[in-house]
Design a protein around this motif. Structure first.
Motif, mmCIF file in Angstrom:
data_model
loop_
_atom_site.group_PDB
_atom_site.id
_atom_site.type_symbol
_atom_site.label_atom_id
_atom_site.label_comp_id
_atom_site.label_asym_id
_atom_site.label_seq_id
_atom_site.Cartn_x
_atom_site.Cartn_y
_atom_site.Cartn_z
ATOM 1 N N ALA A 189 78.260 68.882 -35.046
ATOM 2 C CA ALA A 189 78.282 67.469 -34.683
ATOM 3 C C ALA A 189 79.103 66.657 -35.677
ATOM 4 C CB ALA A 189 76.851 66.928 -34.607
ATOM 5 N N ALA A 190 79.010 67.018 -36.964
ATOM 6 C CA ALA A 190 79.793 66.313 -37.979
ATOM 7 C C ALA A 190 81.287 66.540 -37.758
ATOM 8 C CB ALA A 190 79.382 66.786 -39.371
ATOM 9 N N ALA A 191 81.657 67.791 -37.476
ATOM 10 C CA ALA A 191 83.073 68.089 -37.220
ATOM 11 C C ALA A 191 83.563 67.371 -35.966
ATOM 12 C CB ALA A 191 83.255 69.599 -37.073
ATOM 13 N N LYS A 192 82.738 67.355 -34.937
ATOM 14 C CA LYS A 192 83.118 66.680 -33.695
ATOM 15 C C LYS A 192 83.271 65.176 -33.922
ATOM 16 C CE LYS A 192 81.684 66.185 -28.873
ATOM 17 N NZ LYS A 192 80.647 66.535 -27.865
ATOM 18 N N GLN A 193 82.396 64.613 -34.749
ATOM 19 C CA GLN A 193 82.494 63.184 -35.030
ATOM 20 C C GLN A 193 83.775 62.849 -35.779
ATOM 21 O OE1 GLN A 193 79.453 59.775 -36.648
ATOM 22 N NE2 GLN A 193 79.613 61.607 -37.886
ATOM 23 N N GLU A 194 84.118 63.669 -36.762
ATOM 24 C CA GLU A 194 85.357 63.426 -37.515
ATOM 25 C C GLU A 194 86.580 63.556 -36.610
ATOM 26 O OE1 GLU A 194 85.615 62.283 -40.615
ATOM 27 O OE2 GLU A 194 83.427 62.141 -40.485
ATOM 28 N N ALA A 195 86.575 64.564 -35.729
ATOM 29 C CA ALA A 195 87.696 64.738 -34.810
ATOM 30 C C ALA A 195 87.796 63.565 -33.851
ATOM 31 C CB ALA A 195 87.523 66.044 -34.033
ATOM 32 N N ALA A 196 86.649 63.079 -33.376
ATOM 33 C CA ALA A 196 86.650 61.938 -32.452
ATOM 34 C C ALA A 196 87.171 60.683 -33.138
ATOM 35 C CB ALA A 196 85.242 61.708 -31.920
ATOM 36 N N LYS A 197 86.778 60.488 -34.397
ATOM 37 C CA LYS A 197 87.272 59.336 -35.147
ATOM 38 C C LYS A 197 88.790 59.405 -35.344
ATOM 39 C CE LYS A 197 83.074 58.336 -37.826
ATOM 40 N NZ LYS A 197 82.466 58.348 -39.192
ATOM 41 N N ALA A 198 89.276 60.595 -35.692
ATOM 42 C CA ALA A 198 90.721 60.757 -35.898
ATOM 43 C C ALA A 198 91.482 60.492 -34.606
ATOM 44 C CB ALA A 198 91.007 62.170 -36.408
ATOM 45 N N LEU A 199 90.985 61.007 -33.499
ATOM 46 C CA LEU A 199 91.648 60.783 -32.217
ATOM 47 C C LEU A 199 91.607 59.302 -31.853
ATOM 48 C CD1 LEU A 199 93.009 61.844 -29.681
ATOM 49 C CD2 LEU A 199 90.730 62.282 -28.724
ATOM 50 N N ALA A 200 90.501 58.641 -32.120
ATOM 51 C CA ALA A 200 90.393 57.212 -31.803
ATOM 52 C C ALA A 200 91.398 56.394 -32.611
ATOM 53 C CB ALA A 200 88.972 56.727 -32.070
ATOM 54 N N LEU A 201 91.570 56.736 -33.890
ATOM 55 C CA LEU A 201 92.555 56.036 -34.717
ATOM 56 C C LEU A 201 93.963 56.225 -34.165
ATOM 57 C CD1 LEU A 201 91.231 56.766 -38.336
ATOM 58 C CD2 LEU A 201 91.241 54.564 -37.142
ATOM 59 N N ALA A 202 94.265 57.463 -33.738
ATOM 60 C CA ALA A 202 95.592 57.735 -33.180
ATOM 61 C C ALA A 202 95.798 56.966 -31.870
ATOM 62 C CB ALA A 202 95.756 59.233 -32.943
ATOM 63 N N SER B 201 84.738 55.863 -26.547
ATOM 64 C CA SER B 201 83.522 56.379 -25.923
ATOM 65 C C SER B 201 83.122 57.709 -26.549
ATOM 66 C CB SER B 201 83.734 56.542 -24.418
ATOM 67 O OG SER B 201 82.601 57.098 -23.801
ATOM 68 N N ASP B 202 84.089 58.570 -26.802
ATOM 69 C CA ASP B 202 83.807 59.862 -27.435
ATOM 70 C C ASP B 202 83.289 59.678 -28.870
ATOM 71 O OD1 ASP B 202 84.594 61.169 -25.167
ATOM 72 O OD2 ASP B 202 86.623 61.612 -25.869
ATOM 73 N N VAL B 203 83.819 58.673 -29.568
ATOM 74 C CA VAL B 203 83.335 58.387 -30.924
ATOM 75 C C VAL B 203 81.868 57.980 -30.883
ATOM 76 C CG1 VAL B 203 83.495 56.776 -32.863
ATOM 77 C CG2 VAL B 203 85.558 57.794 -31.919
ATOM 78 N N SER B 204 81.524 57.131 -29.914
ATOM 79 C CA SER B 204 80.123 56.704 -29.786
ATOM 80 C C SER B 204 79.224 57.893 -29.457
ATOM 81 C CB SER B 204 80.001 55.641 -28.693
ATOM 82 O OG SER B 204 78.656 55.252 -28.518
ATOM 83 N N ASN B 205 79.638 58.718 -28.500
ATOM 84 C CA ASN B 205 78.845 59.904 -28.146
ATOM 85 C C ASN B 205 78.663 60.817 -29.347
ATOM 86 O OD1 ASN B 205 78.488 59.185 -25.443
ATOM 87 N ND2 ASN B 205 80.412 60.137 -24.817
ATOM 88 N N ALA B 206 79.754 61.052 -30.080
ATOM 89 C CA ALA B 206 79.705 61.951 -31.235
ATOM 90 C C ALA B 206 78.831 61.377 -32.343
ATOM 91 C CB ALA B 206 81.111 62.215 -31.758
ATOM 92 N N LYS B 207 78.889 60.055 -32.526
ATOM 93 C CA LYS B 207 78.100 59.414 -33.589
ATOM 94 C C LYS B 207 76.601 59.575 -33.336
ATOM 95 C CE LYS B 207 77.560 54.945 -33.621
ATOM 96 N NZ LYS B 207 77.792 53.477 -33.779
ATOM 97 N N PHE B 208 76.187 59.262 -32.122
ATOM 98 C CA PHE B 208 74.753 59.320 -31.840
ATOM 99 C C PHE B 208 74.265 60.757 -31.679
ATOM 100 C CE2 PHE B 208 75.656 54.913 -30.611
ATOM 101 C CZ PHE B 208 74.687 54.279 -31.353
ATOM 102 N N ASP B 209 75.155 61.656 -31.272
ATOM 103 C CA ASP B 209 74.789 63.068 -31.247
ATOM 104 C C ASP B 209 74.570 63.572 -32.673
ATOM 105 O OD1 ASP B 209 74.528 65.725 -29.894
ATOM 106 O OD2 ASP B 209 76.332 66.166 -31.048
ATOM 107 N N TYR B 210 75.450 63.173 -33.574
ATOM 108 C CA TYR B 210 75.307 63.566 -34.978
ATOM 109 C C TYR B 210 74.033 62.977 -35.584
ATOM 110 C CZ TYR B 210 76.122 63.711 -40.023
ATOM 111 O OH TYR B 210 75.978 63.899 -41.378
ATOM 112 N N LEU B 211 73.751 61.706 -35.272
ATOM 113 C CA LEU B 211 72.550 61.061 -35.796
ATOM 114 C C LEU B 211 71.290 61.797 -35.357
ATOM 115 C CD1 LEU B 211 73.335 57.244 -35.398
ATOM 116 C CD2 LEU B 211 72.892 58.463 -37.533
#
Length: 451
Positions: free
Chosen positions: A379-392, A426-436
């Motif tokens: 979940a942590a890796a997915k969250q970081e990837a989602a954040k990077a994609l969102a920034l791009a 949306s993916d960042v939000s999903n990844a964040k709450f999944d990680y939490l």
């Protein structure tokens, strides 16, 4: 048309503007625990176990019973005064007794029964604690799901806001002759689609809240507004050490403690039935007295030489006939259809089962912790990837916005970039709450507070 779109926009972006009581995670968990029917049943079972334990302790006390007997004899009966049989119409008599029995030795059955019921009581309390933990985890899951649905709704609201602003910009570009007038139709269609997405997101949020209320056992018609500030949601660094996590969990988890106590209880049950094979020795005592309507005193002789008698008073007889006894009772079990030995064999097999259940629980705990650690890592890796994609995607959207305003790209390309950014957010939000939530599970095994 512009006025109509503006009105719809402001209605959609303000679903809850009135003041309501806010439910944070702690309040939701506490309410769910207080109103969960399964937990209430478990508490009742724990109280029953407490009654059994108290009863086992009281079994050490001597038994005490009183007996009162009333007899009516007709015809030939014993005259207690002359100790001879005589004929009479009717004789009434009473006996009164007070009996007590004190067990001196019973193969330690009482000792083992007290120990067993005490362990059962403790196990039932840990069973209730397990239900509380399950409730807390489930509420946390539904609460985070509701927060995620709220975040998704906000993303959709931002999307329609961007579309609304682009409509204004496109109208300017049309007036400047940079883009064709037909372009406004594409934006209006996009706006309608964004409005539909908001309706869907709003419905998803309402369903998430409904599921949360059902889990909390709260009236579904009651309005519940969760704390969307996320201030009560911890996002601390997760402890990823397996051995440390397991060593804490195995000493704290109520499931393990309950199984450990049930295994010990089963061992005392074995000892109880072993003790039941021994003779039992008891001390008993009795206080007794009696009264008879036929009891008489001889007070003299008549002229014919017959006895003159008078009835003895009730209180006089009670005092005169008072007696007491004391003795020892030795009971030696010889054969009761092998019921005790069968019960002993069953208790030995149940103890084996209890030990296996404990081993299963410990093995399951190991597997659950290992899975929880993997889930947090993923979940942590997915969250970081989602954040990077969102920034791009955000950078690309900013660039495409400038290109669209300059007339370099058409609205289709601009809208595609906007949709890509929306999906990334949306993916960042999903990844964040999944990680939490994954971290919450790990915190649970490490004995940390869930809220």
């Amino acid at each position: 048309m512009k006025k109509k779109i503006t009105t719809i926009f402001f209605l959609l972006i303000a679903p809850y503007t009135f003041s309501q009581s806010v439910w944070n995670l702690q309040k939701c968990v506490q309410y769910a625990i207080e109103n969960n029917l399964q937990l209430k049943q478990s508490i009742v079972n724990s109280k029953i176990a407490e009654v059994n334990y108290n009863q086992a302790q009281l079994s050490y006390l001597p038994s005490l019973s009183g007996n009162v007997t009333q007899y009516f004899n007709f015809g030939r009966s014993l005259n207690v005064t002359s100790n001879s049989y005589e004929n009479s119409k009717s004789v009434s008599s009473n006996t009164f007794s007070l009996n007590s029995n004190v067990p001196l030795f019973s193969g330690l059955t009482k000792h083992n029964q007290v120990a067993q019921t005490h362990l059962d009581l403790q196990a039932s309390q840990f069973d209730a604690e397990k239900i509380k933990n399950d409730i807390a985890l489930n509420v946390a899951a539904y609460y985070l799901s509701s927060l995620n649905a709220w975040e998704q709704l906000k993303i959709m609201q931002r999307q329609i806001q961007i579309t609304f602003l682009q409509k204004t910009q496109t109208e300017k570009l049309i007036k400047a002759g940079v883009v064709a007038e037909i372009s406004i139709k594409d934006i209006e269609a996009t706006y309608a689609n964004d409005a539909m997405n908001i309706v869907t997101a709003q419905n998803n949020y309402d369903v998430a809240i409904l599921n949360l209320k059902r889990l909390m056992n709260i009236d579904v018609s009651q309005f519940v507004m969760i704390d969307t500030s996320n201030q009560n949601i911890s996002n601390a660094e997760a402890d990823m050490d397996f051995n440390r996590t397991f060593s804490v969990a195995v000493t704290l988890q109520p499931t393990i403690k309950s199984q450990q106590l049930k295994f010990k209880s089963a061992q005392h049950t074995i000892q109880y039935y072993k003790g039941a094979l021994f003779p039992t020795l008891s001390l008993f005592g009795t206080l007794r007295t009696s009264y008879s309507s036929a009891a008489k005193n001889i007070v003299g002789l008549d002229a014919n030489g017959n006895f003159i008698t008078e009835k003895i008073k009730f209180e006089t007889q009670i005092d005169k006939n008072y007696g007491k006894s004391i003795g020892l009772d030795l009971s030696i079990p010889i054969n009761n259809g092998f019921q005790t030995r069968s019960a002993l064999k069953r208790s030995e097999l149940q103890a084996i089962n209890a030990k296996i259940n404990l081993q299963i629980a410990e093995k399951q705990l190991q597997q659950d912790i290992a899975q929880a650690l993997l889930n947090v890592k993923a979940a942590a890796a997915k969250q970081e990837a989602a954040k990077a994609l969102a920034l791009a995607q955000e950078s690309a959207f900013i660039a495409n916005t400038k290109k669209y305003e300059a007339g370099v790209i058409n609205f289709f390309d601009f809208n595609t970039s906007k949709n890509n950014l929306t999906k990334a957010l949306s993916d960042v939000s999903n990844a964040k709450f999944d990680y939490l939530f994954k971290v919450k599970i790990l915190d649970f095994y490490q004995g940390k507070n869930l809220y």
